[in-house]
Structure formats: C-alpha cells, structure tokens
Design an enzyme around this catalytic site. Sequence first.
Site, PDB file in Angstrom:
ATOM      1  N   CYS A 137       0.865  -1.182   0.000  1.00 46.83           N
ATOM      2  CA  CYS A 137       0.000   0.000   0.000  1.00 46.83           C
ATOM      3  C   CYS A 137       0.905   1.236   0.000  1.00 46.83           C
ATOM      4  O   CYS A 137       2.073   1.158  -0.421  1.00 46.83           O
ATOM      5  CB  CYS A 137      -0.976  -0.025   1.181  1.00 46.83           C
ATOM      6  SG  CYS A 137      -0.207  -0.005   2.812  1.00 46.83           S
ATOM      7  N   ASP A 183      -8.039   3.736   0.894  1.00 46.06           N
ATOM      8  CA  ASP A 183      -7.156   4.166   1.971  1.00 46.06           C
ATOM      9  C   ASP A 183      -7.998   4.653   3.156  1.00 46.06           C
ATOM     10  O   ASP A 183      -8.725   5.648   3.022  1.00 46.06           O
ATOM     11  CB  ASP A 183      -6.283   5.299   1.423  1.00 46.06           C
ATOM     12  CG  ASP A 183      -5.275   5.786   2.433  1.00 46.06           C
ATOM     13  OD1 ASP A 183      -5.327   5.341   3.595  1.00 46.06           O
ATOM     14  OD2 ASP A 183      -4.427   6.612   2.044  1.00 46.06           O
ATOM     15  N   ARG A 220      -3.368  -0.558   5.477  1.00 44.56           N
ATOM     16  CA  ARG A 220      -3.981  -1.641   4.709  1.00 44.56           C
ATOM     17  C   ARG A 220      -3.106  -2.873   4.563  1.00 44.56           C
ATOM     18  O   ARG A 220      -3.523  -3.984   4.915  1.00 44.56           O
ATOM     19  CB  ARG A 220      -4.363  -1.128   3.302  1.00 44.56           C
ATOM     20  CG  ARG A 220      -5.472  -0.124   3.312  1.00 44.56           C
ATOM     21  CD  ARG A 220      -5.573   0.618   1.993  1.00 44.56           C
ATOM     22  NE  ARG A 220      -4.439   1.499   1.783  1.00 44.56           N
ATOM     23  CZ  ARG A 220      -4.218   2.211   0.690  1.00 44.56           C
ATOM     24  NH1 ARG A 220      -5.050   2.098  -0.343  1.00 44.56           N
ATOM     25  NH2 ARG A 220      -3.181   3.014   0.609  1.00 44.56           N
TER      26      ARG A 220
END
Length: 163
Positions: A18, A131, A24
Amino acid sequence: MDDTMQHTGPGPRVAVVCLGNICRSPMADVVLNARLAEAGADVVVHSFGTASWHVGKPMDERSAATLSARGYDATQHRASHFTAAHAGAYDLVLAMDEANHADLLAIGVPADRLRRFRDFDPEPGDGNVPDPYYGGEEGFHDVLAMIERSADAILAHVTGVRR
Ligand code: 4NP
C-alpha cells in the site's frame, strides 16, 4: 502468468503493498500469515509501502484494534519501504489500489507478477482497497472484510491448492 504458480523449490513469495505500510497492507500481511499458519503452507508473505514515511513504525492503532478485535496478533508489524531492490524478489506483488499499482510498475515490478489485491475479492467493487487513513473506524472494518474475503483465493492462486 498461469492461473496457478507451481514451485518445486522454496515456497512462493508474495508482497502486499500500500502507500504507508501502516494501515492496509499490514492488515493483509497479518490475515494471510494467520491463514498460512493454520494451513501449514510454505508461502512467504511480506508487506511494504511505496512511501518511506513510516519505516520502522508499528501499524496504525486503528488497524491494530480492528485486527485484535477479530483475534489476530497485530503487535509484530514494523513498516517497510518497497524499493527497486524488491522489484524482482516476489512471485506475486499485490497492489492495494491503482496508485500503488502504477507506482509498483514504475519501480520495475514485472507486469506479469503484479496484480491488484481485489482481483481476488469475490465482491471486487471498483478494484481498490480504499485508503482508510483519513477516515473513520468503519473504513478499517471495511478493509478487513475485503482482506478476509480475498485471502483464501490469493493463497489458492499461489499454492495451486483450493481450501
Ligand atoms: P496505508 O495508509 O497506505 O494503508 O498504510 C496510509 C498511511 C499513511 C498515510 C497515507 C495512507 N500518510 O499520508 O501518512
């Protein structure tokens, strides 16, 4: 790339990437490694960020709380930066969103080893794991749901074994 990857030597290597490697991809790292431990499968899973801002830090406390509420161990993660040196070191590189995907291609990850994480989600939505960093707690729960839905298909893909 074949639908499955067959390995005779050391197990397949998977990188989940990420932006910051604190929200994440650390959650995906923990969930995939927990399922691998359960299955006793010989697969290496690491996670990274395309940015170096948080290197060495534990995951975001909201990611950690979301994981621990579901029984996962979120304490071991420390953030790492994905650089050109990693580009050829993984059999499968999973980008959490399209910006990560573009950055990974630009860094030199071979296109045939690069996929989006949600290519493996039975409910893939727009293909991005959004996100959650600037949002509320619900975003973290949504991210974990996407990861848990996708995990078995990812592991089946790299091992060639359906569970
Ligand atoms: P991640 O989330 O890419 O899921 O780890 C983010 C973490 C930090 C920042 C952005 C996204 N940041 O701007 O610091």
